[in-house]
Scaffold this motif. Structure first.
Motif, mmCIF file in Angstrom:
data_model
loop_
_atom_site.group_PDB
_atom_site.id
_atom_site.type_symbol
_atom_site.label_atom_id
_atom_site.label_comp_id
_atom_site.label_asym_id
_atom_site.label_seq_id
_atom_site.Cartn_x
_atom_site.Cartn_y
_atom_site.Cartn_z
ATOM 1 N N GLY A 127 0.820 -1.207 0.000
ATOM 2 C CA GLY A 127 0.000 0.000 0.000
ATOM 3 C C GLY A 127 0.851 1.253 0.000
ATOM 4 N N TRP A 128 0.740 2.034 -1.056
ATOM 5 C CA TRP A 128 1.471 3.299 -1.161
ATOM 6 C C TRP A 128 0.501 4.465 -1.133
ATOM 7 C CZ3 TRP A 128 5.772 3.307 -5.480
ATOM 8 C CH2 TRP A 128 6.827 2.469 -5.078
ATOM 9 N N ASP A 129 0.988 5.571 -0.557
ATOM 10 C CA ASP A 129 0.209 6.803 -0.595
ATOM 11 C C ASP A 129 1.166 7.969 -0.853
ATOM 12 O OD1 ASP A 129 -2.899 7.065 0.102
ATOM 13 O OD2 ASP A 129 -1.919 8.946 0.619
ATOM 14 N N MET A 130 0.859 9.135 -0.360
ATOM 15 C CA MET A 130 1.626 10.331 -0.707
ATOM 16 C C MET A 130 3.094 10.231 -0.304
ATOM 17 S SD MET A 130 -1.171 13.303 0.167
ATOM 18 C CE MET A 130 -0.076 14.620 -0.364
ATOM 19 N N ALA A 131 3.362 9.646 0.847
ATOM 20 C CA ALA A 131 4.746 9.575 1.322
ATOM 21 C C ALA A 131 5.628 8.778 0.370
ATOM 22 C CB ALA A 131 4.784 8.956 2.722
ATOM 23 N N GLU A 132 5.089 7.691 -0.162
ATOM 24 C CA GLU A 132 5.886 6.812 -1.021
ATOM 25 C C GLU A 132 6.048 7.353 -2.440
ATOM 26 O OE1 GLU A 132 4.216 4.499 2.338
ATOM 27 O OE2 GLU A 132 3.326 5.855 0.851
ATOM 28 N N THR A 133 5.177 8.268 -2.852
ATOM 29 C CA THR A 133 5.238 8.780 -4.227
ATOM 30 C C THR A 133 5.733 10.220 -4.300
ATOM 31 O OG1 THR A 133 2.911 9.481 -4.148
ATOM 32 C CG2 THR A 133 3.373 7.248 -4.950
#
Length: 235
Positions: free
Chosen positions: A92-98
């Motif tokens: 699960g990716w969100d803003m931090a990872e992208t």
């Protein structure tokens, strides 16, 4: 879409069930691909349990890896929940990872990519056009946000939506890569999506006669802004 709370978030949305159904459709596309074919027509399901049973039967013993981008939002939460219910490994990716803006080779290292982020200015590219021929494990892209014609689309390997009759678009043959992008996914689960939406909307409906209610004041102000040019030209 103009009924917003004090944080600017929609008070009622179909996002969760779009994510849930979209993840299921992507997995059905993968299952059909593993059988040497391409996904056939979809149908309405009486319940989410019936949908889960159907997808599980399609997958059999296969346990594909899945990456969800936008994992913390309504859509991403629904997508993760469907995958988790089937015992799949989910990244699960969100803003931090992208936030670094890419490139994102990790996307190509998963069997299935579920995009749950709307195309908007500044949105990074998660799947470049070169992905079709790059080394990859990726076999299915579920573009649940479904905005292929936007110049800001984060997925550059396709240019049109898919349909209930033809849910998968094959964008490369060897190894295969299919994209599914359907713009009315909650209709796959009409009972759950309708009941959930009604439950979200009800508290605001009960405030309809309250002139100070933020939701309706905001909607009224937006209506006035949008209709101002028309009123200006009226005699």
């Amino acid at each position: 879409e103009y009924l917003l709370d004090q944080n600017g978030r929609r008070v009622a949305a179909f996002g969760y069930w779009a994510g849930y159904a979209g993840a299921a459709v992507a997995l059905k596309c993968l299952a059909a691909q593993m059988r040497g074919g391409i996904a056939g027509p979809l149908t309405v399901y009486r319940s989410k349990d019936a949908l889960e049973v159907d997808v599980a039967a399609d997958l059999g013993n296969a346990r594909p890896t899945v990456i969800v981008i936008g994992a913390m939002g309504r859509v991403g939460t629904g997508a993760r929940d469907l995958c988790t219910s089937l015992g799949l490994s989910v990244t699960g990716w969100d803003m931090a990872e992208t936030a670094h803006g890419g490139p994102f080779p990790e996307v190509l290292q998963h069997d299935v990519f579920l995009n749950c982020i709307l195309a908007a200015p500044g949105c990074p590219v998660f799947v470049p056009a070169s992905a079709t021929t790059d080394p990859r494990a990726l076999r299915v892209i579920g573009d649940i946000a479904c905005d292929p014609t936007s110049e800001f689309s984060p997925i550059k390997v396709y240019d049109r939506t898919t349909t209930w009759n033809a849910p998968a678009l094959r964008v490369h043959d060897t190894p295969p890569l299919d994209v599914t992008a359907i713009d009315n996914l909650p209709s796959l689960l009409p009972a759950e999506s309708s009941e959930d939406y009604a439950a979200q909307l009800l508290p605001s409906l009960l405030q309809l006669n309250d002139p100070s209610a933020h939701v309706w004041c905001g909607a009224g102000e937006e209506f006035d802004r949008q209709t101002a040019p028309m009123r200006k030209d009226m005699p």
